[in-house]
Design a protein around this motif. Structure first.
Motif, PDB file in Angstrom:
ATOM      1  N   GLN A 265      -4.645   1.432   2.745  1.00  0.00           N
ATOM      2  CA  GLN A 265      -4.384   2.824   3.103  1.00  0.00           C
ATOM      3  C   GLN A 265      -5.125   3.089   4.409  1.00  0.00           C
ATOM      4  O   GLN A 265      -6.345   2.928   4.472  1.00  0.00           O
ATOM      5  CB  GLN A 265      -4.859   3.769   1.999  1.00  0.00           C
TER       6      GLN A 265
ATOM      7  N   VAL B  81       0.313   4.422   4.115  1.00  0.00           N
ATOM      8  CA  VAL B  81       0.066   3.746   2.846  1.00  0.00           C
ATOM      9  C   VAL B  81       0.890   2.474   2.793  1.00  0.00           C
ATOM     10  O   VAL B  81       2.114   2.508   2.958  1.00  0.00           O
ATOM     11  CB  VAL B  81       0.434   4.649   1.646  1.00  0.00           C
ATOM     12  N   ARG B  82       0.188   1.338   2.618  1.00  0.00           N
ATOM     13  CA  ARG B  82       0.860   0.051   2.468  1.00  0.00           C
ATOM     14  C   ARG B  82       0.480  -0.543   1.120  1.00  0.00           C
ATOM     15  O   ARG B  82      -0.408  -0.035   0.439  1.00  0.00           O
ATOM     16  CB  ARG B  82       0.435  -0.911   3.580  1.00  0.00           C
ATOM     17  N   GLU B  83       1.126  -1.627   0.755  1.00  0.00           N
ATOM     18  CA  GLU B  83       0.806  -2.268  -0.516  1.00  0.00           C
ATOM     19  C   GLU B  83      -0.636  -2.767  -0.546  1.00  0.00           C
ATOM     20  O   GLU B  83      -1.286  -2.763  -1.593  1.00  0.00           O
ATOM     21  CB  GLU B  83       1.758  -3.441  -0.767  1.00  0.00           C
ATOM     22  N   ASP B  84      -1.122  -3.199   0.620  1.00  0.00           N
ATOM     23  CA  ASP B  84      -2.452  -3.800   0.660  1.00  0.00           C
ATOM     24  C   ASP B  84      -3.513  -2.932   1.326  1.00  0.00           C
ATOM     25  O   ASP B  84      -4.663  -3.345   1.469  1.00  0.00           O
ATOM     26  CB  ASP B  84      -2.389  -5.140   1.396  1.00  0.00           C
TER      27      ASP B  84
END
Length: 206
Positions: free
Chosen positions: A58, A53-56
């Motif tokens: 999944q 999971v990243r800010e920008d």
């Protein structure tokens, strides 16, 4: 965390697959060593996954077995190694071959892969040697002959498309476009499909 996916394989475009599970399609990126072991499109498949999971985004990464997934998880804990580079490493060599490189401090084989300079390779060996001991000793230093799926060859696929698909997959794995094209041209022979081209290109790069 999503740890395993089982469903129908509906698309294969190296290094990504699409698996249908009860009407939901999961896009999963896989190292080529696992990709080669997939069944034909339309068949049931099970892959072990790691969810990022990243800010920008999944992202789901898939593996043929728990050992390869475990090795990937150890890789991305190393300083300077993200999921993309981890995928590249496990596409260029089998899990057992990577273990052998670390155990025998074979920096030159690691440097042959895109995104890994000498300092990075040396750091990987230092950081991972003790942590990877739990995977056991191995003498496997050769790429295995991995099976391709049985859905027919590439006789109906235009040569340019086959080459372009293979080159695109190599670019997705971190190689520069010019380098990817050169790798494809260096191994291509009539009748080869894109998966075989990718496999042979990666093997020749080591």
């Amino acid at each position: 965390m999503i740890g395993r996916i089982r469903g129908t394989l509906i698309e294969k475009q190296p290094p990504e697959v699409l698996i249908d599970v009860a009407g939901v399609g999961y896009e999963i990126q896989m190292p080529m060593t696992s990709f080669y072991q997939l069944p034909a499109v339309g068949e049931e498949v099970t892959v072990y996954t790691h969810f990022v999971v990243r800010e920008d985004a999944q992202l789901l990464f898939g593996f043929a077995d728990k050992m390869e997934r475990g090795l990937f998880r150890e890789l991305i804990k190393a300083n300077g190694v993200g999921p993309k580079l981890g995928l590249t490493i496990l596409s260029g060599m089998s899990a057992s071959q990577f273990l052998a490189c670390v155990q025998h401090e074979d920096v030159s084989s690691l440097v042959a892969m895109p995104g890994i300079g000498k300092k990075t390779a040396e750091r990987l060996v230092v950081e991972l040697k003790d942590r990877l001991a739990k995977f056991g000793k191995t003498q496997d230093v050769n790429l295995p002959s991995l099976p391709l799926d049985g859905d027919g060859g590439s006789a109906l696929v235009p040569v340019n498309d086959v080459r372009e698909d293979a080159a695109s997959a190599l670019v997705a794995l971190g190689y520069k476009p010019a380098q990817a094209s050169k790798m494809v041209s260096g191994v291509y022979a009539d009748g080869m499909d894109s998966e075989t081209i990718i496999r042979d290109a990666l093997k020749a790069a080591l």
